[in-house]
Design a protein around this motif. Sequence first.
Motif, PDB file in Angstrom:
ATOM      1  N   UNK A   1       0.790  -1.228   0.000  1.00 41.63           N
ATOM      2  CA  UNK A   1       0.000   0.000   0.000  1.00 41.63           C
ATOM      3  C   UNK A   1       0.829   1.289   0.000  1.00 41.63           C
ATOM      4  N   UNK A   2       2.027   1.268   0.604  1.00 36.40           N
ATOM      5  CA  UNK A   2       2.857   2.474   0.505  1.00 36.40           C
ATOM      6  C   UNK A   2       3.239   2.743  -0.942  1.00 36.40           C
ATOM      7  N   UNK A   3       3.621   1.683  -1.672  1.00 34.91           N
ATOM      8  CA  UNK A   3       3.949   1.843  -3.084  1.00 34.91           C
ATOM      9  C   UNK A   3       2.732   2.299  -3.868  1.00 34.91           C
ATOM     10  N   UNK A   4       1.549   1.781  -3.519  1.00 35.33           N
ATOM     11  CA  UNK A   4       0.331   2.155  -4.229  1.00 35.33           C
ATOM     12  C   UNK A   4       0.015   3.628  -4.029  1.00 35.33           C
ATOM     13  N   UNK A   5       0.064   4.088  -2.788  1.00 31.69           N
ATOM     14  CA  UNK A   5      -0.208   5.508  -2.532  1.00 31.69           C
ATOM     15  C   UNK A   5       0.783   6.394  -3.269  1.00 31.69           C
ATOM     16  N   UNK A   6       2.056   6.040  -3.208  1.00 33.50           N
ATOM     17  CA  UNK A   6       3.074   6.837  -3.900  1.00 33.50           C
ATOM     18  C   UNK A   6       2.826   6.861  -5.399  1.00 33.50           C
ATOM     19  N   UNK A   7       2.375   5.738  -5.955  1.00 36.70           N
ATOM     20  CA  UNK A   7       2.145   5.657  -7.395  1.00 36.70           C
ATOM     21  C   UNK A   7       0.972   6.512  -7.850  1.00 36.70           C
ATOM     22  N   UNK A   8       0.069   6.877  -6.925  1.00 31.43           N
ATOM     23  CA  UNK A   8      -1.015   7.796  -7.276  1.00 31.43           C
ATOM     24  C   UNK A   8      -0.582   9.251  -7.169  1.00 31.43           C
ATOM     25  N   UNK A   9       0.610   9.503  -6.614  1.00 28.82           N
ATOM     26  CA  UNK A   9       1.092  10.862  -6.419  1.00 28.82           C
ATOM     27  C   UNK A   9       0.937  11.367  -5.001  1.00 28.82           C
ATOM     28  N   UNK A  10       0.414  10.542  -4.097  1.00 29.06           N
ATOM     29  CA  UNK A  10       0.241  10.961  -2.706  1.00 29.06           C
ATOM     30  C   UNK A  10       1.568  10.880  -1.964  1.00 29.06           C
ATOM     31  N   UNK A  11       1.923  11.921  -1.187  1.00 33.99           N
ATOM     32  CA  UNK A  11       3.149  11.851  -0.392  1.00 33.99           C
ATOM     33  C   UNK A  11       3.061  10.739   0.657  1.00 33.99           C
ATOM     34  N   UNK A  12       4.195  10.131   0.960  1.00 36.37           N
ATOM     35  CA  UNK A  12       4.233   9.059   1.958  1.00 36.37           C
ATOM     36  C   UNK A  12       5.424   9.227   2.891  1.00 36.37           C
ATOM     37  N   UNK A  13       5.215   8.777   4.118  1.00 38.71           N
ATOM     38  CA  UNK A  13       6.312   8.548   5.058  1.00 38.71           C
ATOM     39  C   UNK A  13       6.339   7.050   5.299  1.00 38.71           C
ATOM     40  N   UNK A  14       7.445   6.396   4.962  1.00 41.65           N
ATOM     41  CA  UNK A  14       7.561   4.950   5.090  1.00 41.65           C
ATOM     42  C   UNK A  14       8.621   4.575   6.099  1.00 41.65           C
ATOM     43  N   UNK A  15       8.359   3.521   6.853  1.00 46.46           N
ATOM     44  CA  UNK A  15       9.282   3.062   7.891  1.00 46.46           C
ATOM     45  C   UNK A  15       9.910   1.752   7.414  1.00 46.46           C
ATOM     46  N   UNK A  16      11.231   1.754   7.281  1.00 49.90           N
ATOM     47  CA  UNK A  16      11.958   0.657   6.634  1.00 49.90           C
ATOM     48  C   UNK A  16      13.040   0.094   7.524  1.00 49.90           C
ATOM     49  N   UNK A  17      13.188  -1.227   7.487  1.00 52.91           N
ATOM     50  CA  UNK A  17      14.416  -1.840   7.988  1.00 52.91           C
ATOM     51  C   UNK A  17      15.499  -1.619   6.945  1.00 52.91           C
ATOM     52  N   UNK A  18      16.738  -1.410   7.388  1.00 56.04           N
ATOM     53  CA  UNK A  18      17.813  -0.968   6.502  1.00 56.04           C
ATOM     54  C   UNK A  18      18.029  -1.901   5.315  1.00 56.04           C
ATOM     55  N   UNK A  19      17.983  -3.219   5.548  1.00 56.16           N
ATOM     56  CA  UNK A  19      18.191  -4.134   4.432  1.00 56.16           C
ATOM     57  C   UNK A  19      17.094  -4.032   3.403  1.00 56.16           C
ATOM     58  N   UNK A  20      15.843  -3.905   3.850  1.00 55.17           N
ATOM     59  CA  UNK A  20      14.729  -3.792   2.927  1.00 55.17           C
ATOM     60  C   UNK A  20      14.712  -2.454   2.203  1.00 55.17           C
ATOM     61  N   UNK A  21      15.280  -1.443   2.838  1.00 57.35           N
ATOM     62  CA  UNK A  21      15.354  -0.134   2.186  1.00 57.35           C
ATOM     63  C   UNK A  21      16.135  -0.222   0.878  1.00 57.35           C
ATOM     64  N   UNK A  22      17.169  -1.057   0.842  1.00 57.43           N
ATOM     65  CA  UNK A  22      17.976  -1.199  -0.369  1.00 57.43           C
ATOM     66  C   UNK A  22      17.119  -1.714  -1.518  1.00 57.43           C
ATOM     67  N   UNK A  23      16.280  -2.688  -1.232  1.00 55.38           N
ATOM     68  CA  UNK A  23      15.509  -3.337  -2.296  1.00 55.38           C
ATOM     69  C   UNK A  23      14.200  -2.640  -2.617  1.00 55.38           C
ATOM     70  N   UNK A  24      13.526  -2.096  -1.599  1.00 52.43           N
ATOM     71  CA  UNK A  24      12.138  -1.670  -1.797  1.00 52.43           C
ATOM     72  C   UNK A  24      11.859  -0.221  -1.411  1.00 52.43           C
ATOM     73  N   UNK A  25      12.858   0.534  -1.009  1.00 52.53           N
ATOM     74  CA  UNK A  25      12.595   1.915  -0.620  1.00 52.53           C
ATOM     75  C   UNK A  25      12.321   2.812  -1.815  1.00 52.53           C
ATOM     76  N   UNK A  26      11.687   3.971  -1.590  1.00 56.22           N
ATOM     77  CA  UNK A  26      11.472   4.910  -2.693  1.00 56.22           C
ATOM     78  C   UNK A  26      12.803   5.441  -3.211  1.00 56.22           C
TER      79      UNK A  26
END
Length: 350
Positions: free
Chosen positions: A268-293
């Motif tokens: 859902x964070x990716x979905x909201x961002x893809x509509x143009x809505x601003x997001x604040x996302x909370x990431x574990x560092x390893x996952x940030x590499x693969x899936x962060x904005x």
Amino acid sequence: MSALLVEGVERIAVLRANALGDLLLALPAIGALRRAYPAAKITLLGREWHARFLRDRPGPVDEVVALPPIAGVSSPHDGSAAPEELYDDLRRRRFDLAVQMHGGGRNSNPFIRRLGARVTAGLRTPDAAPLDRWVPYVHYQHETLRYLEVAGLLGAAATEIEPRIAVVRKDWAELNRTLGKVPRGLVAIHPGAGDRRRRWPPERFAEVADRLGRPVVVTGVEEEREVVEKVVAQMQTPARAVVGELSLGGLTALYAACDLLVSNDTGPRHLAAATGTPTVGIYWCGNMINWGPLSRGHQRPLISWTSGCPVCGTPADPKLGMRECGHQDVSWVGDVSVDEVLDQAWELLR
């Protein structure tokens, strides 16, 4: 013109049969294929939900073939083998290109090779079957860049890095029919995530929602109902829980109507961002590499630098990320503070 372009391409198959975030992060690469081969028909080999969500939605995918449960391809490894009639049907489509944007290829490359395409391309771990054109699959690489690299094997150049999804009339109609008029200034909170270790504590989401002083909606799928209800119960101000009421299209419209989403690392964070809505996302560092904005104008990730299980100390695997240690319900992102989230949220809302 790129020397890697394949002549006479009329039909392209793209395998991407997994979850919402996976689809969205592959859209820039599928869009690159669309621009490189504008006359070709692009078929997504996905799942039934892809077909429902993408039907009549503008974008680079022309059609979806919903695959049955196939082990390691469209379902976990306890699924079934692909039926021969499926291969027969796909071969009759005479794909010119079959593109594996799915993973390391142990199960997906043999599947792609049996489609009879003129050229196959995709990813490969050392123990996976080769394709005609391939790049190595290494766990720590951003998913969007990974699949743009695959598209580049076929001469498709990257022109965008963040996914975009269209909100269509039926999405708005469903939202209005289900929730009525959405209040101005609405903020969405999404406290769930498939892996509970990626979940920020629900009481912190509740505090953020209260301190923002905005109308709030808390979203989740049915499996996340408990954590959604915890957030709403711990808030001092009223909030609307939305669990299982909207289709994916209706949820797309809801996020598009919001001024902000505060979320864990999840689809859902990716979905909201893809509509143009601003997001604040909370990431574990390893996952940030693969899936962060990948951009920071309207997408603000906050990173937990926890290096091992907070209970037993089992360290993360340097090649694969969080290990299984028996503490799957313990958050690995608890060192992100409420004030850090609020600082980014207020900046985006301003």
